[in-house]
Write a protein that holds these residues in place. Structure first.
Motif, short mmCIF file in Angstrom:
data_model
loop_
_atom_site.label_atom_id
_atom_site.label_comp_id
_atom_site.label_asym_id
_atom_site.label_seq_id
_atom_site.Cartn_x
_atom_site.Cartn_y
_atom_site.Cartn_z
N ARG A 38 25.33 35.87 45.53
CA ARG A 38 24.77 34.57 45.94
C ARG A 38 23.28 34.46 45.62
O ARG A 38 22.73 33.37 45.59
N GLN A 39 22.65 35.61 45.38
CA GLN A 39 21.23 35.61 44.98
C GLN A 39 21.11 35.71 43.46
O GLN A 39 20.06 36.07 42.94
N ASP A 40 22.19 35.44 42.76
CA ASP A 40 22.22 35.36 41.30
C ASP A 40 22.12 36.71 40.61
O ASP A 40 21.61 36.81 39.50
N ASN A 41 22.62 37.76 41.24
CA ASN A 41 22.66 39.08 40.63
C ASN A 41 23.92 39.16 39.76
O ASN A 41 25.05 39.12 40.26
N ALA A 42 23.73 39.24 38.44
CA ALA A 42 24.85 39.20 37.49
C ALA A 42 25.85 40.34 37.71
O ALA A 42 27.06 40.14 37.64
N GLU A 43 25.33 41.55 37.94
CA GLU A 43 26.22 42.69 38.14
C GLU A 43 27.08 42.51 39.39
O GLU A 43 28.26 42.85 39.40
N ALA A 44 26.49 41.98 40.44
CA ALA A 44 27.23 41.73 41.68
C ALA A 44 28.25 40.61 41.46
O ALA A 44 29.37 40.68 41.98
N GLN A 45 27.88 39.60 40.68
CA GLN A 45 28.83 38.53 40.37
C GLN A 45 30.04 39.09 39.63
O GLN A 45 31.18 38.74 39.93
N TYR A 46 29.78 39.99 38.70
CA TYR A 46 30.86 40.62 37.94
C TYR A 46 31.74 41.49 38.86
O TYR A 46 32.97 41.41 38.82
N ALA A 47 31.10 42.30 39.70
CA ALA A 47 31.84 43.16 40.62
C ALA A 47 32.68 42.32 41.59
O ALA A 47 33.83 42.66 41.90
N LEU A 48 32.12 41.21 42.06
CA LEU A 48 32.84 40.32 42.97
C LEU A 48 34.02 39.68 42.26
O LEU A 48 35.13 39.60 42.81
N GLY A 49 33.81 39.23 41.02
CA GLY A 49 34.90 38.66 40.23
C GLY A 49 36.04 39.64 40.05
O GLY A 49 37.21 39.30 40.20
N LYS A 50 35.69 40.89 39.74
CA LYS A 50 36.72 41.92 39.57
C LYS A 50 37.44 42.21 40.90
O LYS A 50 38.65 42.45 40.91
N SER A 51 36.70 42.16 42.00
CA SER A 51 37.31 42.37 43.32
C SER A 51 38.33 41.28 43.61
O SER A 51 39.44 41.57 44.08
N TYR A 52 37.98 40.05 43.33
CA TYR A 52 38.93 38.94 43.52
C TYR A 52 40.12 39.08 42.57
O TYR A 52 41.26 38.80 42.94
N LEU A 53 39.88 39.50 41.36
CA LEU A 53 40.94 39.64 40.37
C LEU A 53 41.96 40.69 40.81
O LEU A 53 43.16 40.48 40.73
#
Length: 189
Positions: free
Chosen positions: A122-137
């Motif tokens: 939510r603070q625009d950290n790209a790596e966290a966005q990717y990790a979160l996307g993979k978690s949802y996937l």
């Protein structure tokens, strides 16, 4: 009344001087860290971190995490990441999330990892966005949701701060035959 005002002013000036010196120590430590002079960086980073500087706490955590300038120690890395993450520093939140995800320096806890990834994403950290996307996937630490996975994965690869590197890594892994990477590559197009 004057005495009270003088005391408050002196206290405020002391806090300001302390903050300035923590900033200066951090900048010196960061410069040494960036120059890969880790043994010289650690004392400066430690001093700033002990004064509460969130970026110094994060970097000191990285030193312990990677064994840069001192002996690798996952528990100490978690300790410093946790202090920095508590101050809402997105890089520390992401790294602490990885520690929970992998059970490094702390008991493995996918749910806690996802909570930290969300805060950093939510603070625009790209790596966290990717990790979160993979978690949802994959539905690990959170309920599987392909729509949310696609949303976060796209945010990650389109993020101006690291998105191109993430996309390059996905392409490389897909070319090497990684099925998850192939799936993710289709989702982000």
């Amino acid at each position: 009344m004057r005495k009270l005002m003088f005391t408050l002013l002196a206290l405020l000036m002391g806090v300001t001087v302390s903050a300035q010196s923590a900033d200066k120590l951090y900048e010196q430590g960061k410069a040494l860290y960036d120059a890969e002079k880790y043994k010289e960086a650690v004392p400066k980073l430690r001093q700033a971190a002990e004064k509460g500087h969130k970026k110094a706490q994060y970097r000191l955590g990285r030193c312990y995490d990677k064994g840069r300038g001192l002996e690798e120690n996952d528990e100490k890395a978690v300790e410093w990441y946790r202090k920095s993450a508590a101050q809402d520093y997105h890089k520390a939140q992401y790294e602490l999330g990885k520690c929970y995800k992998n059970g490094e320096g702390v008991k493995k806890d996918r749910k806690k990892a996802v909570e930290l990834f969300i805060k950093a994403a939510r603070q625009d950290n790209a790596e966290a966005q990717y990790a979160l996307g993979k978690s949802y996937l994959k539905g690990k630490g959170i309920a599987a949701d392909e729509k949310k996975a696609r949303q976060w994965l796209r945010k990650a690869v389109n993020n101006p701060k690291g998105g191109k590197d993430i996309l390059a890594d996905i392409r490389k892994e897909a070319a090497e035959g990684d099925e998850d990477a192939k799936t993710i590559l289709k989702m982000v197009k």
